[in-house]
Design an enzyme around this catalytic site. Structure first.
Site, mmCIF file in Angstrom:
data_model
loop_
_atom_site.group_PDB
_atom_site.id
_atom_site.type_symbol
_atom_site.label_atom_id
_atom_site.label_comp_id
_atom_site.label_asym_id
_atom_site.label_seq_id
_atom_site.Cartn_x
_atom_site.Cartn_y
_atom_site.Cartn_z
ATOM 1 N N ARG A 13 -4.242 -29.584 -25.459
ATOM 2 C CA ARG A 13 -5.550 -29.077 -25.880
ATOM 3 C C ARG A 13 -6.605 -30.162 -26.062
ATOM 4 N NH1 ARG A 13 -3.110 -25.984 -30.914
ATOM 5 N NH2 ARG A 13 -1.746 -27.810 -30.698
ATOM 6 N N SER A 14 -6.299 -31.174 -26.875
ATOM 7 C CA SER A 14 -7.369 -32.140 -27.193
ATOM 8 C C SER A 14 -7.823 -32.984 -26.001
ATOM 9 C CB SER A 14 -7.009 -33.007 -28.403
ATOM 10 O OG SER A 14 -5.827 -33.739 -28.199
ATOM 11 N N ASP A 41 -1.608 -23.146 -29.137
ATOM 12 C CA ASP A 41 -0.902 -24.205 -28.417
ATOM 13 C C ASP A 41 -0.290 -23.614 -27.146
ATOM 14 O OD1 ASP A 41 0.693 -26.217 -27.540
ATOM 15 O OD2 ASP A 41 1.658 -26.583 -29.466
HETATM 16 P P1 4NP Z 1 -0.934 -30.062 -27.725
HETATM 17 O O1 4NP Z 1 0.388 -29.305 -27.244
HETATM 18 O O2 4NP Z 1 -0.826 -30.215 -29.229
HETATM 19 O O3 4NP Z 1 -2.038 -29.120 -27.339
HETATM 20 O O4 4NP Z 1 -0.982 -31.381 -26.995
HETATM 21 C C1 4NP Z 1 1.662 -29.785 -27.537
HETATM 22 C C2 4NP Z 1 2.219 -30.737 -26.734
HETATM 23 C C3 4NP Z 1 3.503 -31.213 -26.988
HETATM 24 C C4 4NP Z 1 4.211 -30.689 -28.051
HETATM 25 C C5 4NP Z 1 3.639 -29.742 -28.869
HETATM 26 C C6 4NP Z 1 2.359 -29.296 -28.607
HETATM 27 N N1 4NP Z 1 5.533 -31.125 -28.293
HETATM 28 O O5 4NP Z 1 6.175 -30.571 -29.188
HETATM 29 O O6 4NP Z 1 6.002 -32.070 -27.613
#
Ligand code: 4NP
Length: 148
Positions: free
Chosen positions: A9-10, A116
């Site tokens: 997302r970010s 997410d």
């Molecule tokens: P983000 O998504 O927070 O939008 O970058 C995720 C990416 C990886 C993980 C969780 C959320 N992970 O658990 O590895």
């Protein structure tokens, strides 16, 4: 722009804002976790950006740190868990006042989350793109008339 992993997302939020403001504003993104330190964005985020003309392939993951409050006027988080984790690193009320949910730019005061998309399918990435495109449009308007 802050999310959990700084790969889905970010980075897209950062890339969208960067594509809209160019060099006039310093943009960056970070994760509250360090799992993906140094990694490129998730291929699915790169792909959805590319589909709409936003290149984020140069971005690399890093963890949010307290010093980010000194570097930035505004810290946008994607969801409630990011919000709580960033606030834990705030050192004073001024730091705290910089933090907001990015979707509050579109739906003021609602504290809505950008879901997410990591564990889901392609539609989650499309939905995320639409939300972040709308939010970054609003941020650009605020920057233009000095509200940030
Ligand atoms: P983000 O998504 O927070 O939008 O970058 C995720 C990416 C990886 C993980 C969780 C959320 N992970 O658990 O590895």
């Amino acid at each position: 722009m802050v999310c959990l992993g700084n790969i889905c997302r970010s980075p897209l939020a950062e890339g969208l804002l960067r594509s809209k403001v160019g060099q006039t504003v310093e943009t960056d993104s970070a994760g509250t976790a360090a799992y993906h330190e140094g990694e490129a964005p998730d291929p699915r985020s790169i792909k959805i950006g590319r589909k709409y003309g936003v290149n984020i392939s140069d971005l690399r993951g890093r963890q949010f740190v307290s010093e980010d409050f000194d570097r930035f006027d505004k810290i946008y988080v994607m969801d409630e868990s990011n919000y709580q984790n960033v606030l834990k690193l705030a050192r004073n009320e001024e730091d705290e006042s910089k933090v907001d949910y990015i979707l509050n730019e579109v739906y003021p005061g609602k504290n809505l989350s950008v879901p997410d998309p990591y564990y889901g399918g392609d539609q989650g990435f499309e939905d995320m793109y639409i939300m972040l495109d709308a939010a970054t449009d609003k941020i650009v308007l605020k920057l233009q008339d000095g509200r940030i």
